[in-house]
Design a protein around this motif. Sequence first.
Motif, PDB file in Angstrom:
ATOM      1  N   ARG A  40       0.846  -1.190   0.000  1.00  0.00           N
ATOM      2  CA  ARG A  40       0.000   0.000   0.000  1.00  0.00           C
ATOM      3  C   ARG A  40       0.884   1.243   0.000  1.00  0.00           C
ATOM      4  O   ARG A  40       1.732   1.423   0.884  1.00  0.00           O
ATOM      5  CB  ARG A  40      -0.904   0.000   1.233  1.00  0.00           C
ATOM      6  N   LEU A  41       0.675   2.095  -0.993  1.00  0.00           N
ATOM      7  CA  LEU A  41       1.451   3.327  -1.118  1.00  0.00           C
ATOM      8  C   LEU A  41       0.556   4.527  -0.893  1.00  0.00           C
ATOM      9  O   LEU A  41      -0.409   4.737  -1.629  1.00  0.00           O
ATOM     10  CB  LEU A  41       2.099   3.414  -2.506  1.00  0.00           C
ATOM     11  N   GLU A  42       0.857   5.327   0.143  1.00  0.00           N
ATOM     12  CA  GLU A  42       0.136   6.560   0.425  1.00  0.00           C
ATOM     13  C   GLU A  42       0.769   7.677  -0.395  1.00  0.00           C
ATOM     14  O   GLU A  42       1.950   7.991  -0.228  1.00  0.00           O
ATOM     15  CB  GLU A  42       0.188   6.880   1.914  1.00  0.00           C
ATOM     16  N   MET A  43      -0.016   8.294  -1.277  1.00  0.00           N
ATOM     17  CA  MET A  43       0.502   9.286  -2.191  1.00  0.00           C
ATOM     18  C   MET A  43       0.973  10.545  -1.474  1.00  0.00           C
ATOM     19  O   MET A  43       1.952  11.181  -1.884  1.00  0.00           O
ATOM     20  CB  MET A  43      -0.564   9.650  -3.236  1.00  0.00           C
ATOM     21  N   ALA A  44       0.286  10.940  -0.406  1.00  0.00           N
ATOM     22  CA  ALA A  44       0.616  12.194   0.274  1.00  0.00           C
ATOM     23  C   ALA A  44       2.018  12.152   0.868  1.00  0.00           C
ATOM     24  O   ALA A  44       2.865  12.996   0.597  1.00  0.00           O
ATOM     25  CB  ALA A  44      -0.418  12.489   1.361  1.00  0.00           C
TER      26      ALA A  44
END
Length: 204
Positions: A40-44
């Motif tokens: 899971r990659l959080e863009m922020a």
Amino acid sequence: VFLSDRRNPDEGVIYTASEAYLIRNGDGTTLIMVDGMAQRLEMAGKRLSTAKFRDFSFDISSLVSSDKPRTQSIDAMTTAEMFAQWDQLEAITKSSAGDIAEELAQRFSSAAFCMIAAMIGYATLVLGGFSRFGVWREIVIAFGLLIALDGLRGTLVDTVRDDASRWPLLFLPSLIGAVIVIGMIWQTAHPGWTKRMGKQRGVA
């Protein structure tokens, strides 16, 4: 098995598994992945978190659902299907009658043009005969003829798309090429006719 979930613009999730199974769940479809990992990659914050799993279920009903009407491309249709009523094809493909006529005619005219292109090359070489300097002149002539005919074919595409009834125009380059080939071969078989014509004019 690789599955990328980018429905949420704020984060992206990638699932990988050694194997997976599709299971019918009533009207829905579930993908069961075995021995895999979720990333899971959080863009922020550009923060990546991973988690391994032995089995994981993912609802893919929206991906395989056939409730929504699908638009079929005319490029993916068989030639036999395109001989149906064009009114129906326009509704199915969301294309105009001109686009359908152009696609259908191109399938036949392109094949005819390929044969004519080969014949132009053959006829040009035969007409040139033997030369110690090679056949470069004949090759240039053949390329010039093919470029001119192909350019003519390209200009006729928009004409047919604007008016479907003009689809026979797409065969015009092949027809012109056939006339050129016949003329070259006839000249090769009757090399002296130009001299005879010149003598007759001189006598007259």
